[in-house]
Design an enzyme around this catalytic site. Sequence first.
Site, mmCIF file in Angstrom:
data_model
loop_
_atom_site.group_PDB
_atom_site.id
_atom_site.type_symbol
_atom_site.label_atom_id
_atom_site.label_comp_id
_atom_site.label_asym_id
_atom_site.label_seq_id
_atom_site.Cartn_x
_atom_site.Cartn_y
_atom_site.Cartn_z
ATOM 1 N N ASP A 194 60.378 -80.960 -69.938
ATOM 2 C CA ASP A 194 60.840 -82.172 -69.254
ATOM 3 C C ASP A 194 59.648 -83.081 -68.999
ATOM 4 O O ASP A 194 58.698 -82.689 -68.315
ATOM 5 C CB ASP A 194 61.492 -81.828 -67.903
ATOM 6 C CG ASP A 194 62.931 -81.332 -68.041
ATOM 7 O OD1 ASP A 194 63.518 -81.490 -69.138
ATOM 8 O OD2 ASP A 194 63.461 -80.797 -67.057
ATOM 9 N N HIS A 236 62.444 -83.601 -73.377
ATOM 10 C CA HIS A 236 63.503 -84.395 -72.747
ATOM 11 C C HIS A 236 62.822 -85.366 -71.791
ATOM 12 O O HIS A 236 62.112 -84.948 -70.877
ATOM 13 C CB HIS A 236 64.472 -83.497 -71.979
ATOM 14 C CG HIS A 236 65.265 -82.592 -72.887
ATOM 15 N ND1 HIS A 236 66.369 -81.900 -72.468
ATOM 16 C CD2 HIS A 236 65.101 -82.284 -74.203
ATOM 17 C CE1 HIS A 236 66.866 -81.206 -73.484
ATOM 18 N NE2 HIS A 236 66.110 -81.416 -74.545
ATOM 19 N N GLU A 277 76.517 -71.212 -66.785
ATOM 20 C CA GLU A 277 76.152 -72.423 -66.061
ATOM 21 C C GLU A 277 76.740 -73.584 -66.848
ATOM 22 O O GLU A 277 76.280 -73.921 -67.935
ATOM 23 C CB GLU A 277 74.622 -72.514 -65.937
ATOM 24 C CG GLU A 277 74.126 -73.606 -65.039
ATOM 25 C CD GLU A 277 74.712 -73.576 -63.625
ATOM 26 O OE1 GLU A 277 75.298 -72.565 -63.208
ATOM 27 O OE2 GLU A 277 74.595 -74.588 -62.940
ATOM 28 N N ASN A 292 79.531 -78.328 -60.706
ATOM 29 C CA ASN A 292 79.619 -79.329 -59.637
ATOM 30 C C ASN A 292 80.939 -80.090 -59.746
ATOM 31 O O ASN A 292 81.783 -79.777 -60.583
ATOM 32 C CB ASN A 292 78.394 -80.261 -59.685
ATOM 33 C CG ASN A 292 78.387 -81.150 -60.926
ATOM 34 O OD1 ASN A 292 79.404 -81.315 -61.604
ATOM 35 N ND2 ASN A 292 77.249 -81.730 -61.239
ATOM 36 N N GLU A 323 81.795 -81.785 -63.112
ATOM 37 C CA GLU A 323 82.101 -80.793 -64.140
ATOM 38 C C GLU A 323 83.481 -80.161 -63.901
ATOM 39 O O GLU A 323 84.256 -79.961 -64.848
ATOM 40 C CB GLU A 323 80.987 -79.735 -64.168
ATOM 41 C CG GLU A 323 79.681 -80.340 -64.675
ATOM 42 C CD GLU A 323 78.412 -79.703 -64.143
ATOM 43 O OE1 GLU A 323 77.334 -80.296 -64.366
ATOM 44 O OE2 GLU A 323 78.457 -78.636 -63.501
ATOM 45 N N VAL A 370 67.911 -82.485 -47.951
ATOM 46 C CA VAL A 370 66.599 -83.076 -47.740
ATOM 47 C C VAL A 370 66.729 -84.602 -47.861
ATOM 48 O O VAL A 370 67.252 -85.103 -48.865
ATOM 49 C CB VAL A 370 65.592 -82.531 -48.776
ATOM 50 C CG1 VAL A 370 64.258 -83.232 -48.678
ATOM 51 C CG2 VAL A 370 65.439 -81.027 -48.592
ATOM 52 N N GLY A 427 70.448 -77.973 -59.343
ATOM 53 C CA GLY A 427 71.676 -77.246 -59.677
ATOM 54 C C GLY A 427 71.376 -75.868 -60.269
ATOM 55 O O GLY A 427 72.043 -74.872 -59.938
ATOM 56 N N ASP A 428 70.371 -75.786 -61.111
ATOM 57 C CA ASP A 428 70.002 -74.501 -61.728
ATOM 58 C C ASP A 428 69.447 -73.540 -60.688
ATOM 59 O O ASP A 428 69.695 -72.325 -60.744
ATOM 60 C CB ASP A 428 68.942 -74.712 -62.818
ATOM 61 C CG ASP A 428 69.385 -75.759 -63.819
ATOM 62 O OD1 ASP A 428 70.600 -75.914 -63.997
ATOM 63 O OD2 ASP A 428 68.515 -76.425 -64.399
#
Length: 453
Positions: free
Chosen positions: A33, A175, A265, A291, A294, A428, A438-439
């Site tokens: 990333d 990415h 996932e 989520n 999804e 937060v 999410g992971d």
Amino acid sequence: MDWNALYSSAFEGVRGRIGRVDRVLLAYNTNIDAIKYLDGRDLRERVEKVGKDKVLRYSDDLPGRIESVPQLLGSILWSIKRGKAAELFVESCSARFYMKHWGWDELRMGGQVGIMANLLGGVYGVPVIAHVPQLSRLQASLFKDGPIYVPKLEDGKVKLVHPKGFAGDEENCIHYIYEFPRGFRVFNFEAPRENRFIGSADDYNTTLFIRDEFREGFDEITKSSPLTIISGLQALTKENYREPFEIIRGHLDVLNEREIPTHLEFAFTPDETVRKAILGLLGRFWSVGLNEVELASIMKVMGEKKLAEKLLASDPVDPVAVTDAMLKLAEKTWVRRIHFHTYGYYLALTDYRGEFVRNALLFAALAAAAKAKLGEINSIDDVVKAMDVPVNEKIKPIEEVLSKVYGMEDGITELNGYQLTFVPTKIVEKPRSTVGIGDTISSSAFMGEFALR
Ligand code: 8BR
Ligand code: 8BR
Ligand code: GLC
């Protein structure tokens, strides 16, 4: 309910027993990333330079893939305008070259597998075996030290080595992640919440390339892995999904035969044919994590349009609509565990019972808050640094609805033969970044359950 006390004991419980989780197999998507924190002025100048008219049409309609620089910039604006995440495959060389020259602020481990491998193996110390489609030197350098392994074929035999010791000189799968904070302004757009647009300059993860080690050695690899997490099916298209799906079916045969609990996932899958195909496989998984977007997208392909709309209609998401959708999904597929996460709370539906389900969710929520707060978790003791983040007060009405409609107490109730479990999360205020939270949630909760069992 004193959620803080429950948070604290859930953390101690998982920390004390994490050593009981033996080995987790993680397949299939790992990438690099390259994160760029957007600057409003820079972005405006770039849009003006390539032509505002050319760019702006894509901020209304997201293209299917990126074939030009105006499409790239327009897609970034699409995300900003809505405060929504999106991810597109970048096909064009010129757009890839443009992104590379635009640069990045940070390089991080990416992909569900890469992120979970570093968290489970590098932070929690749980041994993991990871599928890394391309092991370039840069990719290898992003793995943390610790019990993280990739299989290597030597004379037809599988040997497990740390990615840094793999000595691969393969491609970089990058990415490009364009992050923006809530309130980010460009032209007359203002981001309603923090989020990101991802352009994937990656030919391997996007087509679910599966390495020989995993084609030939899968039987051997699974012998020593009592748990599995699968991800990375999301970028497939109706044109290219058949071949990887054949391999995945074969892998699920082996995993099911060995009765290895396997979590899927479920990342956002734009192609409806692929989404339906995933739905068709879901019964062969023990567990699925998703989520609200999804879950809504699955309801859509199940023909539940009204329910899909309800899931996207309010913020925080209506927990009764979520519960209805989870029940429909469980009853259609027989998947044993559904873990739903949204901004502010998590719900789980399981065909088994126990407080450990809730405690695993609490541990995951603490890990998520730590990740949002610190950007990266470096040790399990970092997780507890999120204890001072307050439990989301806005979620009180959600808790009240669950108690009124389903008689929920202390986050747990029974429904149609299932256990429904709820936890309010810690949010937060100003997260460092949104990628990978999410992971963190899904893998911490799944692993946490098996530590606490
Ligand atoms: P709808 O198609 O129902 O509008 O849902 C799209 C949702 O998925 C949005 O929340 C968007 O953030 C997300 N998304 C992602 Br992630 N990738 C996307 C893509 N390639 N195309 C469209 N939406 C995407
Ligand atoms: P997805 O990318 O799969 O939607 O997962 C993101 C999850 O991260 C959200 O469901 C939410 O629970 C959590 N999250 C986000 Br986004 N921002 C957060 C924050 N600032 N603090 C804690 N959790 C957050
Ligand atoms: C997707 C993206 C990857 C990112 C990950 C975070 O897999 O392709 O770049 O790291 O999501 O969840």
